[in-house]
Design an enzyme around this catalytic site. Structure first.
Site, PDB file in Angstrom:
ATOM      1  N   ASP A 181       8.163   4.158  14.363  1.00  0.00           N
ATOM      2  CA  ASP A 181       8.640   2.971  15.062  1.00  0.00           C
ATOM      3  C   ASP A 181      10.068   2.597  14.715  1.00  0.00           C
ATOM      4  O   ASP A 181      10.936   2.521  15.592  1.00  0.00           O
ATOM      5  CB  ASP A 181       7.693   1.789  14.815  1.00  0.00           C
TER       6      ASP A 181
ATOM      7  N   ASP B 287       1.057   4.976   1.676  1.00  0.00           N
ATOM      8  CA  ASP B 287       0.547   5.909   2.683  1.00  0.00           C
ATOM      9  C   ASP B 287       1.042   7.315   2.378  1.00  0.00           C
ATOM     10  O   ASP B 287       2.184   7.508   1.951  1.00  0.00           O
ATOM     11  CB  ASP B 287       1.002   5.489   4.075  1.00  0.00           C
TER      12      ASP B 287
ATOM     13  N   ASP C 228       0.851  -1.185   0.000  1.00  0.00           N
ATOM     14  CA  ASP C 228       0.000   0.000   0.000  1.00  0.00           C
ATOM     15  C   ASP C 228       0.889   1.238   0.000  1.00  0.00           C
ATOM     16  O   ASP C 228       2.085   1.166   0.246  1.00  0.00           O
ATOM     17  CB  ASP C 228      -0.962   0.022   1.198  1.00  0.00           C
TER      18      ASP C 228
END
Length: 518
Positions: A197, A118, A116
């Site tokens: 992260d 983003d 995907d």
């Protein structure tokens, strides 16, 4: 629909050549001096070094800031799909800056197809909805985003302002007097990257000027095949224990290693995943076992002691299978492959033909998934049928806490019971119908279909045969390098479901069709 896709080896010769070019490009940029021009958008050149020890909130270490031209490593606008380009262009036309961010940039650098794309923008979520995408929906409580449906594909659009307001420690990151020395665009991107992260997920790509921005040595870690947290690992995992599972997922899919600090923190804080909400835990586990990395994910979960907690019955079974090394530790995975082939092809003959073709196939991405030897095929049917019976009995194990405790009692070295069951009682009968007939005489089993395309209408209605076919395909897609296509005269006769057949007008990803709902 095509047959399950071929997964790229994370380090094939082309990728190694790419990483060599990436290192060379980054090395060539070392001579550029830092630019403090107020141009916005993070236009800075790199400086030497970059200290991993200066990762404390409020400290601005610009020595690790870099940008480079994406075309140097072969990334062009043609690598961005139409739906993502449209979202970027519409935001830009309204006067907002917009970037591709996260895993999609990482995968483009690795020459992997992103699952995907983003987007992050300077527009607030309210501005996105009122001024750009009026029909989008704002979802998420902890980290709200806009979900935009573009050409049948969902794109997640986040806002810099939302990230600043919803991440722990953001006040500390945004209060430094040092900010006055730097370009506002650089500070905006740097602040956001510090809240992510892992370093390899903290890259920004502006396809309008072909620049990839790296503020936390993400490109360096990609070139070293390393997974490292942006801030100190213990702090990062205490802030959000789900990052442990995301880190395992990334390492499993890419074939990367953890940095020593990150690995030690995972071992120390692994049981903190008990603090994760069950719905979110289920979502992370579903992602972990999807997209071609189920086997390697199981190995990592076992290595870090998490398999016993998340999937105790499966952990006990694996330990039982592996206690005698002479019995071939790959046997269980081979049987699973045969079981999936049976569901996909609909007959034992079709499954055996597939396994014969698959013998000797290289599997560098999931090294423990090896093709079966011909001698194993003689008794494979019995073991596959036994696995089917175990799957059916495991439905009770995953539905009832009492049944799970009884199943664990069969294994002397089973882990301490975690009290976690994954399937709701109302789903039990529906799931059992999917595996009906697979635990009997497989030579007489007949579940072939007239076509090899997914019938989305039947799938939407939960037809057991259609779900069985797609489940088999997903498992084979996950475990195998390549699945041979079976052509039939009915292939062209399948009428695809119209956009009205699915609520959002798009087809779901195969690997997310079976997400659990509590």
């Amino acid at each position: 629909m095509t047959t399950p896709r071929r997964h790229a080896d994370p380090s094939p010769p082309p990728a190694r050549r790419l990483l060599h070019r990436l290192r060379s490009a980054a090395s060539g940029l070392q001579t550029l001096a830092y630019s403090s021009k107020k141009e916005g958008g993070g236009d800075m050149g790199p400086r030497n070094g970059g200290s991993s020890s200066n990762r404390r909130p409020g400290f601005v270490d610009s020595s690790s800031w870099r940008y480079f031209d994406s075309r140097v490593v072969g990334i062009t606008r043609g690598d961005i799909p139409r739906h993502a380009w449209t979202v970027l262009h519409m935001l830009k036309r309204k006067g907002f800056a917009a970037y591709l961010v996260g895993g999609c940039v990482r995968d483009l650098l690795l020459k992997r197809a992103p699952k995907d794309f983003d987007v992050i923008t300077t527009a607030s979520l309210q501005q996105i909805k009122k001024m750009v995408f009026q029909r989008c929906i704002i979802i998420g409580k902890r980290f709200p985003i806009c979900q935009v449906n573009m050409y049948g594909t969902k794109i997640e659009v986040s806002s810099f302002s939302t990230n600043a307001n919803h991440v722990k420690g953001s006040k500390n990151i945004g209060c430094s007097e040092e900010f006055k020395r730097y370009d506002e665009g650089d500070i905006l991107l740097w602040q956001n990257s510090m809240k992510r992260d892992f370093t390899i997920n903290s890259l920004f790509f502006n396809p309008f000027n072909f620049k990839i921005y790296d503020y936390v040595n993400g490109v360096r870690d990609i070139s070293k095949n390393k997974v490292s947290t942006v801030i100190p690992a213990r702090v990062s995992f205490k802030e959000d224990p789900a990052r442990i599972l995301r880190g395992l997922r990334i390492a499993a899919r890419l074939g990367f290693e953890f940095s020593s600090e990150t690995s030690a923190a995972i071992r120390e804080l692994s049981l903190s995943i008990t603090d994760i909400d069950k719905a979110r835990l289920m979502m992370e586990l579903n992602y972990l076992l999807s997209y071609g990395a189920a086997a390697s994910s199981l190995r990592l979960l076992r290595k870090y002691g998490l398999l016993d907690f998340l999937l105790p019955f499966q952990a006990a079974y694996m330990s039982d299978q592996m206690k005698d090394k002479s019995n071939d530790t790959d046997l269980m995975l081979m049987v699973i492959r045969a079981f999936a082939a049976l569901m996909y092809f609909g007959s034992w003959e079709g499954a055996v033909n597939f396994l014969n073709q698959d013998i000797g196939a290289p599997a560098p991405f999931i090294p423990e998934t090896l093709g079966p030897s011909r001698s194993k095929l003689d008794n494979l049917m019995e073991q596959t049928s036994h696995l089917a019976s175990l799957v059916k009995s495991s439905v009770d194990t995953l539905t009832s806490i009492d049944a799970l405790q009884q199943s664990l009692a069969k294994y002397s070295k089973a882990s301490q019971f975690s009290g976690l069951v994954l399937v709701s009682s109302r789903e039990r009968e529906r799931v059992l119908r999917i595996f009906e007939g697979l635990d009997t005489d497989l030579t007489s089993y007949e579940g072939t279909r007239g076509m090899q395309e997914i019938d989305y209408k039947l799938l939407k209605d939960g037809h057991p045969g259609e779900v069985r076919f797609v489940l088999g395909q997903v498992i084979m897609d996950t475990m195998s390098e390549e699945l041979p296509r079976v052509s039939t005269e009915y292939d062209q006769l399948n009428m695809e479901a119209s956009e009205d057949d699915l609520a959002d007008g798009s087809r779901p990803s195969q690997s997310t069709l079976f997400s659990s709902k509590s």
